[in-house]
Design an enzyme around this catalytic site. Structure first.
Site, PDB file in Angstrom:
ATOM      1  N   GLY A   8       5.253  -5.322   6.112  1.00  0.00           N
ATOM      2  CA  GLY A   8       4.542  -5.568   4.704  1.00  0.00           C
ATOM      3  C   GLY A   8       5.645  -6.008   3.850  1.00  0.00           C
ATOM      4  CB  ILE A   9       8.916  -7.520   4.089  1.00  0.00           C
ATOM      5  CG1 ILE A   9      10.246  -7.782   3.249  1.00  0.00           C
ATOM      6  CG2 ILE A   9       8.517  -8.926   4.764  1.00  0.00           C
ATOM      7  CD1 ILE A   9      11.591  -7.868   3.793  1.00  0.00           C
ATOM      8  CG  ASP A  60      -0.817  -8.428  13.201  1.00  0.00           C
ATOM      9  OD1 ASP A  60      -1.333  -7.269  13.171  1.00  0.00           O
ATOM     10  OD2 ASP A  60      -1.449  -9.410  12.674  1.00  0.00           O
ATOM     11  CB  SER A 127      -2.488   6.473   0.053  1.00  0.00           C
ATOM     12  OG  SER A 127      -3.418   6.296  -0.960  1.00  0.00           O
ATOM     13  CD  GLU A 129      -8.940   6.015  -2.173  1.00  0.00           C
ATOM     14  OE1 GLU A 129      -8.441   5.996  -3.450  1.00  0.00           O
ATOM     15  OE2 GLU A 129     -10.119   5.832  -1.926  1.00  0.00           O
ATOM     16  CE1 TYR A 153      -5.106   1.740   2.298  1.00  0.00           C
ATOM     17  CE2 TYR A 153      -5.634   3.599   0.710  1.00  0.00           C
ATOM     18  CZ  TYR A 153      -4.664   2.722   0.969  1.00  0.00           C
ATOM     19  OH  TYR A 153      -3.470   2.568   0.751  1.00  0.00           O
TER      20      TYR A 153
HETATM   21  P1  NAP Z   1      -0.070  -4.909  -0.428  1.00  0.00           P
HETATM   22  O1  NAP Z   1       0.432  -5.585  -1.680  1.00  0.00           O
HETATM   23  O2  NAP Z   1      -1.565  -5.024   0.015  1.00  0.00           O
HETATM   24  O3  NAP Z   1       0.838  -5.490   0.831  1.00  0.00           O
HETATM   25  C1  NAP Z   1       0.375  -4.965   2.176  1.00  0.00           C
HETATM   26  C2  NAP Z   1       1.506  -5.773   3.016  1.00  0.00           C
HETATM   27  O4  NAP Z   1       1.076  -5.560   4.601  1.00  0.00           O
HETATM   28  C3  NAP Z   1       1.212  -7.388   3.021  1.00  0.00           C
HETATM   29  O5  NAP Z   1       2.691  -7.753   3.175  1.00  0.00           O
HETATM   30  C4  NAP Z   1       0.461  -7.621   4.003  1.00  0.00           C
HETATM   31  O6  NAP Z   1       0.760  -9.113   4.625  1.00  0.00           O
HETATM   32  C5  NAP Z   1       0.857  -6.680   5.252  1.00  0.00           C
HETATM   33  N1  NAP Z   1      -0.082  -6.746   6.272  1.00  0.00           N
HETATM   34  C6  NAP Z   1      -1.377  -6.734   6.129  1.00  0.00           C
HETATM   35  N2  NAP Z   1      -1.957  -6.523   7.600  1.00  0.00           N
HETATM   36  C7  NAP Z   1      -0.992  -6.516   8.304  1.00  0.00           C
HETATM   37  C8  NAP Z   1      -0.872  -6.747   9.778  1.00  0.00           C
HETATM   38  N3  NAP Z   1      -1.932  -6.425  10.543  1.00  0.00           N
HETATM   39  N4  NAP Z   1       0.398  -6.724  10.296  1.00  0.00           N
HETATM   40  C9  NAP Z   1       1.386  -6.925   9.533  1.00  0.00           C
HETATM   41  N5  NAP Z   1       1.381  -6.825   8.062  1.00  0.00           N
HETATM   42  C10 NAP Z   1       0.133  -6.687   7.584  1.00  0.00           C
HETATM   43  O7  NAP Z   1       0.147  -3.359  -0.806  1.00  0.00           O
HETATM   44  P2  NAP Z   1       1.265  -2.443  -1.514  1.00  0.00           P
HETATM   45  O8  NAP Z   1       0.531  -2.347  -2.683  1.00  0.00           O
HETATM   46  O9  NAP Z   1       2.574  -3.226  -1.599  1.00  0.00           O
HETATM   47  O10 NAP Z   1       1.338  -1.193  -0.575  1.00  0.00           O
HETATM   48  C11 NAP Z   1       2.415  -0.884   0.347  1.00  0.00           C
HETATM   49  C12 NAP Z   1       1.895   0.089   1.235  1.00  0.00           C
HETATM   50  O11 NAP Z   1       1.734   1.297   0.485  1.00  0.00           O
HETATM   51  C13 NAP Z   1       0.438  -0.223   1.794  1.00  0.00           C
HETATM   52  O12 NAP Z   1       0.594   0.379   3.139  1.00  0.00           O
HETATM   53  C14 NAP Z   1      -0.589   0.669   0.974  1.00  0.00           C
HETATM   54  O13 NAP Z   1      -1.645   1.117   1.574  1.00  0.00           O
HETATM   55  C15 NAP Z   1       0.501   1.963   0.502  1.00  0.00           C
HETATM   56  N6  NAP Z   1       0.127   2.518  -0.868  1.00  0.00           N
HETATM   57  C16 NAP Z   1      -0.003   1.718  -1.860  1.00  0.00           C
HETATM   58  C17 NAP Z   1      -0.186   2.220  -3.206  1.00  0.00           C
HETATM   59  C18 NAP Z   1      -0.415   1.419  -4.355  1.00  0.00           C
HETATM   60  O14 NAP Z   1      -0.855   1.799  -5.466  1.00  0.00           O
HETATM   61  N7  NAP Z   1       0.440  -0.022  -4.454  1.00  0.00           N
HETATM   62  C19 NAP Z   1      -0.192   3.474  -3.446  1.00  0.00           C
HETATM   63  C20 NAP Z   1      -0.262   4.379  -2.176  1.00  0.00           C
HETATM   64  C21 NAP Z   1       0.054   3.729  -0.801  1.00  0.00           C
HETATM   65  P3  NAP Z   1       0.033 -10.327   3.778  1.00  0.00           P
HETATM   66  O15 NAP Z   1      -0.147 -10.329   2.345  1.00  0.00           O
HETATM   67  O16 NAP Z   1       0.629 -11.796   4.444  1.00  0.00           O
HETATM   68  O17 NAP Z   1      -1.469 -10.249   4.423  1.00  0.00           O
HETATM   69  N1  GDD Z   2     -10.255  -3.288  -7.879  1.00  0.00           N
HETATM   70  C1  GDD Z   2     -11.201  -2.872  -8.797  1.00  0.00           C
HETATM   71  N2  GDD Z   2     -11.980  -3.893  -9.340  1.00  0.00           N
HETATM   72  N3  GDD Z   2     -11.196  -1.455  -9.131  1.00  0.00           N
HETATM   73  C2  GDD Z   2     -12.161  -1.392 -10.132  1.00  0.00           C
HETATM   74  C3  GDD Z   2     -13.041  -2.414 -10.798  1.00  0.00           C
HETATM   75  C4  GDD Z   2     -12.738  -3.599 -10.355  1.00  0.00           C
HETATM   76  O1  GDD Z   2     -13.389  -4.649 -10.780  1.00  0.00           O
HETATM   77  N4  GDD Z   2     -13.656  -1.668 -11.608  1.00  0.00           N
HETATM   78  C5  GDD Z   2     -13.354  -0.609 -11.847  1.00  0.00           C
HETATM   79  N5  GDD Z   2     -12.466  -0.234 -10.804  1.00  0.00           N
HETATM   80  C6  GDD Z   2     -11.891   0.992 -10.398  1.00  0.00           C
HETATM   81  C7  GDD Z   2     -11.909   1.409  -8.967  1.00  0.00           C
HETATM   82  O2  GDD Z   2     -13.386   1.856  -8.739  1.00  0.00           O
HETATM   83  C8  GDD Z   2     -11.035   2.694  -9.120  1.00  0.00           C
HETATM   84  O3  GDD Z   2     -11.741   3.794  -9.298  1.00  0.00           O
HETATM   85  C9  GDD Z   2      -9.932   2.236  -9.921  1.00  0.00           C
HETATM   86  O4  GDD Z   2     -10.425   1.128 -10.605  1.00  0.00           O
HETATM   87  C10 GDD Z   2      -8.523   1.740  -9.377  1.00  0.00           C
HETATM   88  O5  GDD Z   2      -9.217   0.709  -8.310  1.00  0.00           O
HETATM   89  P1  GDD Z   2      -7.922  -0.230  -7.426  1.00  0.00           P
HETATM   90  O6  GDD Z   2      -7.086  -0.816  -8.680  1.00  0.00           O
HETATM   91  O7  GDD Z   2      -8.749  -0.978  -6.498  1.00  0.00           O
HETATM   92  O8  GDD Z   2      -7.305   1.071  -6.749  1.00  0.00           O
HETATM   93  P2  GDD Z   2      -7.347   2.009  -5.921  1.00  0.00           P
HETATM   94  O9  GDD Z   2      -7.287   3.367  -6.734  1.00  0.00           O
HETATM   95  O10 GDD Z   2      -8.746   2.014  -5.509  1.00  0.00           O
HETATM   96  O11 GDD Z   2      -6.483   2.119  -4.684  1.00  0.00           O
HETATM   97  C11 GDD Z   2      -5.043   1.683  -4.921  1.00  0.00           C
HETATM   98  O12 GDD Z   2      -4.318   2.882  -5.048  1.00  0.00           O
HETATM   99  C12 GDD Z   2      -4.303   4.074  -3.808  1.00  0.00           C
HETATM  100  C13 GDD Z   2      -3.555   5.078  -4.222  1.00  0.00           C
HETATM  101  O13 GDD Z   2      -4.326   5.901  -4.787  1.00  0.00           O
HETATM  102  C14 GDD Z   2      -4.824   0.832  -3.776  1.00  0.00           C
HETATM  103  O14 GDD Z   2      -3.268   0.509  -4.091  1.00  0.00           O
HETATM  104  C15 GDD Z   2      -4.473   1.586  -2.453  1.00  0.00           C
HETATM  105  O15 GDD Z   2      -3.917   1.087  -1.280  1.00  0.00           O
HETATM  106  C16 GDD Z   2      -3.635   2.981  -2.710  1.00  0.00           C
HETATM  107  O16 GDD Z   2      -3.438   3.869  -1.409  1.00  0.00           O
END
Ligand code: NAP
Ligand code: GDD
Length: 329
Positions: A8-9, A60, A127, A129, A153
């Site tokens: 996921g770089i 992948d 997460s 979540e 998820y």
């Molecule tokens: P992101 O921007 O959606 O990045 C996900 C990465 O995974 C992308 O580089 C994507 O590549 C790659 N990927 C998807 N499917 C793949 C596969 N089958 N094989 C190899 N690579 C694949 O997510 P992020 O926000 O950086 O989050 C990083 C990690 O932390 C994720 O696992 C996410 O679930 C977790 N996480 C995120 C948050 C948050 O708030 N951001 C919080 C808690 C946990 P492509 O873009 O090329 O598809």
């Molecule tokens: N995406 C999205 N789009 N969310 C919305 C919208 C909309 O139009 N309107 C309201 N929301 C609300 C969602 O229902 C959720 O309660 C909140 O906004 C945050 O949604 P997201 O930004 O999509 O993030 P997430 O909390 O569902 O998930 C993210 O955080 C997780 C950690 O708690 C993702 O980054 C997950 O990968 C990560 O694990």
């Protein structure tokens, strides 16, 4: 020289983590999943592309053999598993794919590491979540809060979290879970709510749009900055033993608060532009997230530094600059 592999770089976190590790003089290997349009795939890596210590390989999480191949090439001391289908709403549309990548993909990686480089230290992107609607009596979620996932998820992430703990105990491998609460940045996908609001508010301000459609405005989230959270990932793997850590700011805001803050920043009245649309609600909603990161603070010395307010300003300013440039062209 230390060597790390990041799955996921090219994602939000992967790109910041790669920058951090290169600054720390690591040799960084990254796995890219093949895309038909190669140009768009690495834009988040623009700042470090061409660095001689950065090596990108196709692979992948669903392709075990590709993981073995890259592990044999990289021989990493640290592996950060950040790859996932990471969008909660989309996981309801593609539950099986999400389980294959976000759940079984982790097992593919662990099994490949066990066979190729079992002494590598492994970070798993777990997460908040995973807690679902489970909240302690004081209103916080922490390492001991029961996991009660409410999305495909989250179910997949719970599987990954548990299989990591199982491999840690069964095979004595160094595998740590970071249980990270929401973290954002200008590199966030624009279909996540913070960046969607920032982008659309900037467009409305510049006269390029006149409405913003959202889902559940009452949900609350604990939003921090991705740069602070990738620093936590690195600190988790430098600790002397494998363990699980919550990373959060301890402050939560509703989606409505987020909208009010951003529209106030661009000096617009959100009531004129913001609507709710059923399309953006989820079949089962996770209402409230607020994390207690005391364990990470006490054991690792980690604390977030960037405030929600500064982060949202940075994101709105990014889109204002982007669209001003776009309009000029
Ligand atoms: P992101 O921007 O959606 O990045 C996900 C990465 O995974 C992308 O580089 C994507 O590549 C790659 N990927 C998807 N499917 C793949 C596969 N089958 N094989 C190899 N690579 C694949 O997510 P992020 O926000 O950086 O989050 C990083 C990690 O932390 C994720 O696992 C996410 O679930 C977790 N996480 C995120 C948050 C948050 O708030 N951001 C919080 C808690 C946990 P492509 O873009 O090329 O598809
Ligand atoms: N995406 C999205 N789009 N969310 C919305 C919208 C909309 O139009 N309107 C309201 N929301 C609300 C969602 O229902 C959720 O309660 C909140 O906004 C945050 O949604 P997201 O930004 O999509 O993030 P997430 O909390 O569902 O998930 C993210 O955080 C997780 C950690 O708690 C993702 O980054 C997950 O990968 C990560 O694990």
């Amino acid at each position: 020289m230390k060597t790390a592999l990041i799955t996921g770089i090219n994602g939000q976190d992967g790109s910041y983590l790669a920058e951090l590790l290169l600054e720390k003089n690591y040799k960084v290997w990254g796995i890219l999943k093949r895309n038909s349009v190669a140009e768009n795939q690495t834009y988040r890596l623009d700042g470090i592309y061409g660095n001689p210590n950065l090596h990108l390989e196709y692979g992948d999480l669903t392709d075990f053999a590709s993981l073995v191949r890259v592990l044999q090439l990289a021989k990493p001391m640290e592996v950060y598993n950040l790859a996932a289908q990471s969008h909660v709403r989309i996981s309801f549309d593609q539950p099986i794919y999400t389980a294959q990548v976000t759940g079984v993909g982790t097992l593919n990686l662990l099994e490949a590491i066990r066979l190729v480089c079992p002494t590598s230290r492994v970070y798993q992107a777990s997460s908040s979540e995973m807690f679902g609607n489970s909240i302690d009596a004081d209103g916080f979620q922490r390492e001991t809060t029961p996991l009660n996932p409410v999305s495909p998820y989250a179910c997949a992430k719970v599987f990954s979290y548990n299989i990591c703990r199982n491999y840690r105990n069964a095979y004595n491998m160094f595998i740590s879970n970071g249980i990270l609460f929401n973290h954002e940045s200008p590199r966030r996908g624009s279909n996540f709510v913070t960046n969607k609001v920032a982008k659309e508010a900037a467009k409305i301000k510049l006269g390029l749009s006149d409405k913003l459609s959202l889902g559940n405005m009452d949900a609350t989230r604990d939003w921090g900055h991705a740069k602070d959270y990738v620093r936590a990932m690195w600190m988790i793997l430098q600790h002397n033993s494998a363990d699980d850590f919550v990373c959060a700011t301890g402050i939560s805001h509703s989606v409505q608060d987020l909208v009010n803050y951003v529209f106030d920043y661009v000096e617009l009245d959100p009531r004129q532009y913001v609507r709710t649309d059923k399309r953006y609600f989820r079949p089962e909603e996770l209402r409230d997230l607020k994390g207690d990161a005391n364990k990470a603070k006490e054991i690792l010395g980690w604390e977030p530094e960037i405030t929600f307010q500064d982060m949202m300003k940075e994101m709105v300013d990014y889109w204002l600059d982007y669209y001003k440039g776009h309009v000029k062209k």
